[in-house]
Scaffold this active site. Structure first.
Site, PDB file in Angstrom:
ATOM      1  N   SER A 122       2.222  -7.536  -5.158  1.00 64.15           N
ATOM      2  CA  SER A 122       3.404  -8.183  -5.729  1.00 64.15           C
ATOM      3  C   SER A 122       3.124  -8.891  -7.042  1.00 64.15           C
ATOM      4  CB  SER A 122       3.966  -9.208  -4.735  1.00 64.15           C
ATOM      5  OG  SER A 122       4.370  -8.596  -3.560  1.00 64.15           O
ATOM      6  N   HIS A 143       4.960  -0.409  -6.942  1.00 55.49           N
ATOM      7  CA  HIS A 143       5.541  -1.571  -6.287  1.00 55.49           C
ATOM      8  C   HIS A 143       6.949  -1.294  -5.801  1.00 55.49           C
ATOM      9  CE1 HIS A 143       7.537  -5.628  -6.264  1.00 55.49           C
ATOM     10  NE2 HIS A 143       6.518  -5.817  -5.465  1.00 55.49           N
ATOM     11  N   GLU A 155       8.352   0.525  -8.991  1.00 56.64           N
ATOM     12  CA  GLU A 155       7.811   0.154 -10.295  1.00 56.64           C
ATOM     13  C   GLU A 155       6.390   0.695 -10.393  1.00 56.64           C
ATOM     14  OE1 GLU A 155       9.505  -3.927 -11.723  1.00 56.64           O
ATOM     15  OE2 GLU A 155       8.987  -4.132  -9.609  1.00 56.64           O
ATOM     16  N   ASN A 194       9.704  -8.796 -10.262  1.00 53.79           N
ATOM     17  CA  ASN A 194       9.173 -10.109  -9.896  1.00 53.79           C
ATOM     18  C   ASN A 194       9.009 -11.037 -11.091  1.00 53.79           C
ATOM     19  OD1 ASN A 194       9.156  -9.755  -7.159  1.00 53.79           O
ATOM     20  ND2 ASN A 194       7.047  -9.029  -7.068  1.00 53.79           N
TER      21      ASN A 194
END
Length: 285
Positions: A122, A143, A155, A194
């Site tokens: 992450s 991701h 991603e 994120n």
């Protein structure tokens, strides 16, 4: 076509289980790996629940599609055996750098030369792990967002050492498993999602930890004034609190204080998110 057919997913937590099931749902042979039989037994329960989730999410699909997906998933707690014939490994283990490095080093000893390694980390940059893989040209980040069947982005972020051909193969593979590939041109901590989401969630947590408002009130103002279907604490519960905790525990002084507060008030009380039945909200009532 990506030429990938056999997939190994490391870790059967909330997101690892979803990645494995989604991949199997799209017709791939999947091995789900975890550290012991108890973890795999829990994973089987999770996968059974995902059968019902996918039936509800895709009512127009073939009646037995979700059951067929379940049948494509194998289980192993023997890392060397699990990777012996894998075309790609997707790692979804806890967000601890040394654990990821050690795991990829072990994988490299047993995996075929062709096997691509991908991390679902992450917040860690793939370059922090690449040298430990023994094959940095065949390593990158892939991701996924939680609830992969609905929020279906993947991603994809390489390092300067990642082969362009490997990068494109993973982009194609992402399409084949029903994801929208999001190629990222160079490394950025937190990827795209994120990079936007983590400051937002941390700001919400700061308000509650600071005593300014309760989680449901913060969520209410966000939903009401933005039209968003979920507030930050509902998102926290879907993600699960352990991953945000691990990320903040390795952050700056402010993040570490938030991590300690989260641990004391929620995690230590077993309130780790929706999958556990309780987080900021109760789900078993």
């Amino acid at each position: 076509m990506s030429d990938i057919s056999k997939v190994l997913v490391l870790g059967t937590g909330v997101l690892g289980a979803q990645i494995a099931f989604q991949t199997a749902y799209k017709g791939f042979s999947v091995t789900a790996y975890d550290i012991n039989e108890a973890a795999l037994a829990a994973a089987k329960t999770t996968f059974t629940g995902l059968v019902d989730t996918y039936r509800a999410a895709f009512p127009d699909a073939e009646a037995e599609a979700a059951d067929k997906a379940l049948a494509r998933i194998g289980y192993s707690c023997d890392l060397a055996a699990a990777v012996a014939d894998a075309d790609i490994v997707i790692e979804a283990i806890p967000e601890i750098l040394q654990l990821k490095r050690d795991t990829f080093a072990k994988l490299n000893q047993a995996a075929p030369e062709r096997t691509i390694f991908a991390t679902n980390s992450s917040s860690l940059l793939p370059s922090a792990i690449a040298d430990a893989t023994g094959r940095p040209d065949r390593f990158l980040a892939m991701h996924f967002a939680n609830m992969v069947w609905q929020f279906n982005t993947a991603e994809i972020m390489g390092t300067p050492q990642t082969s362009p051909e490997v990068f494109e193969t993973v982009v194609e593979f992402a399409k084949e498993i029903g994801m929208v590939p999001i190629p990222i041109k160079k490394e950025v901590a937190g990827y795209l999602l994120n990079s936007l989401l983590i400051p937002f969630l941390n700001a919400a947590l700061s308000l509650v930890a600071g005593g300014y408002a309760e989680p449901n009130v913060v969520d209410e103002v966000w939903r009401t004034d933005t039209g968003s279907p979920m507030g930050p604490f509902q998102i926290y519960d879907i993600i699960g609190l352990s991953t945000p905790y691990n990320m903040m525990a390795h952050g700056d002084e402010h993040d570490q204080k938030l991590a300690a507060w989260l641990k004391e008030n929620y995690i230590d009380k077993g309130r780790t998110g929706a999958a556990a039945g309780a987080g900021f909200y109760d789900y078993n009532q």
